[in-house]
Design a protein around this motif. Structure first.
Motif, short mmCIF file in Angstrom:
data_model
loop_
_atom_site.label_atom_id
_atom_site.label_comp_id
_atom_site.label_asym_id
_atom_site.label_seq_id
_atom_site.Cartn_x
_atom_site.Cartn_y
_atom_site.Cartn_z
N SER A 1 0.79 -1.22 0.00
CA SER A 1 0.00 0.00 0.00
C SER A 1 0.83 1.28 0.00
O SER A 1 0.28 2.37 0.06
CB SER A 1 -0.93 0.02 1.23
N GLY A 2 2.16 1.14 -0.04
CA GLY A 2 3.02 2.32 -0.01
C GLY A 2 2.92 3.15 -1.27
O GLY A 2 2.81 2.63 -2.37
N ILE A 3 2.95 4.46 -1.09
CA ILE A 3 2.79 5.36 -2.24
C ILE A 3 3.95 5.21 -3.22
O ILE A 3 3.76 5.35 -4.44
CB ILE A 3 2.66 6.82 -1.74
N PHE A 4 5.14 4.88 -2.72
CA PHE A 4 6.29 4.76 -3.61
C PHE A 4 6.11 3.58 -4.56
O PHE A 4 6.37 3.70 -5.76
CB PHE A 4 7.57 4.59 -2.79
N ASN A 5 5.67 2.43 -4.02
CA ASN A 5 5.45 1.27 -4.88
C ASN A 5 4.25 1.45 -5.79
O ASN A 5 4.20 0.88 -6.88
CB ASN A 5 5.29 0.01 -4.03
#
Length: 301
Positions: free
Chosen positions: A137-141
């Protein structure tokens, strides 16, 4: 004697101001040094420092024979050296770029913004980084997914973890370093830039031949002083971000000592590791101050 009395009358408030700091250092730095004796004992908490049996150098032999001790020292030095290098290059670059800004309010605003992370603890920042770098759920991924790149488990992959530590540490601390180098820039004589401009030097040439040489004393000073921290790879940061699956690349001396001493109750073994680190660090700090005096004319006393 009269001179000493006059100095005491005028400077006694300064000595009083030092007293709380001296008491703090005495209680938390010098008195605990009595615990060094545990490095030569099979320490048993119920028997205390003076009741536990002595084992001589056996704990140090265990340290030398420990199968992962070489990897742990390598991780510590590798991460620390990368932090030192990046911690010099990034602040110097940002300081030079900020110095080129014409409008003072833009410079001060940006300087304040990059300095703010310095005041945040790693406990707070680790939670932010875990959320940002989450593989699910990370914005970077999620941004990587837009370009068709598979999610990367930055905090769970031995290949990525050390570099995440370096980048996040630089992000947190480069604002403080930038202020130091901006202060060094103010000490450069403006007439040197005028002379360089008359000789036909553009902004890039002025940076190479005026700005960087003018900053060199503080750069050398900061570099030599950081040599003493080469075995301090950042316990707070790594402890809050690492996990057993990245011990291979993330485990440093301080986290290893914590696990052995606090979690596994191997007090003598952990103290021996910590004592060896302290001895090496003391030697390197002494060497760094000698180099600082030799190359930057920096002295404590």
């Amino acid at each position: 004697m009269n001179t000493i009395k006059r100095m005491w009358k005028t400077e006694w408030p300064l000595h009083v101001m030092l007293l709380p700091g001296l008491v703090f250092i005495l209680i938390f730095s010098y008195i605990p040094m009595a615990g060094i004796i545990m490095a030569f004992q099979k320490f048993i908490p119920s028997k205390g420092l003076f009741g536990s049996p002595f084992v001589g150098w056996k704990n140090f032999q265990f340290v030398i024979d420990y199968p992962d001790i070489g990897q742990i020292f390598f991780n510590t030095v590798f991460i620390a050296v990368m932090k030192i290098a990046a911690g010099l290059i990034v602040p110097i670059t940002i300081a030079i770029l900020l110095n080129e800004l014409g409008k003072e309010w833009i410079k001060r605003t940006f300087q304040t913004l990059v300095y703010l992370p310095h005041f945040l603890s790693w406990v707070l920042l680790s939670g932010i980084l875990i959320d940002i770098l989450s593989p699910s759920s990370g914005i970077f991924n999620q941004l990587l997914g837009v370009f068709g790149i598979d999610p990367i488990f930055f905090l769970g992959d031995n290949k990525w973890f050390p570099y995440v530590m370096v980048i996040s540490d630089v992000w947190k601390e480069f604002g403080f370093g930038t202020i130091v180098y901006l202060a060094a820039l103010t000490g450069i004589n403006p007439s040197l830039y005028e002379a360089a401009e008359i000789d036909g030097a553009g902004r890039w040439k002025q940076t190479l031949y005026v700005t960087l040489p003018g900053m060199m004393p503080i750069i050398v000073l900061m570099l030599t002083l950081n040599i003493g921290n080469v075995l301090n790879a950042g316990f707070d940061q790594i402890f809050n971000l690492y996990s057993p699956q990245v011990y291979e690349s993330a485990d440093i001396i301080d986290t290893f000592v914590y696990r052995m001493g606090i979690q596994q109750s191997q007090f003598g073994f952990a103290t021996a590791v910590g004592l060896l680190k302290s001895i090496v660090s003391f030697i390197m700090i002494s060497v760094s101050y000698m180099l600082a005096y030799r190359f930057a004319n920096y002295r404590i006393f």
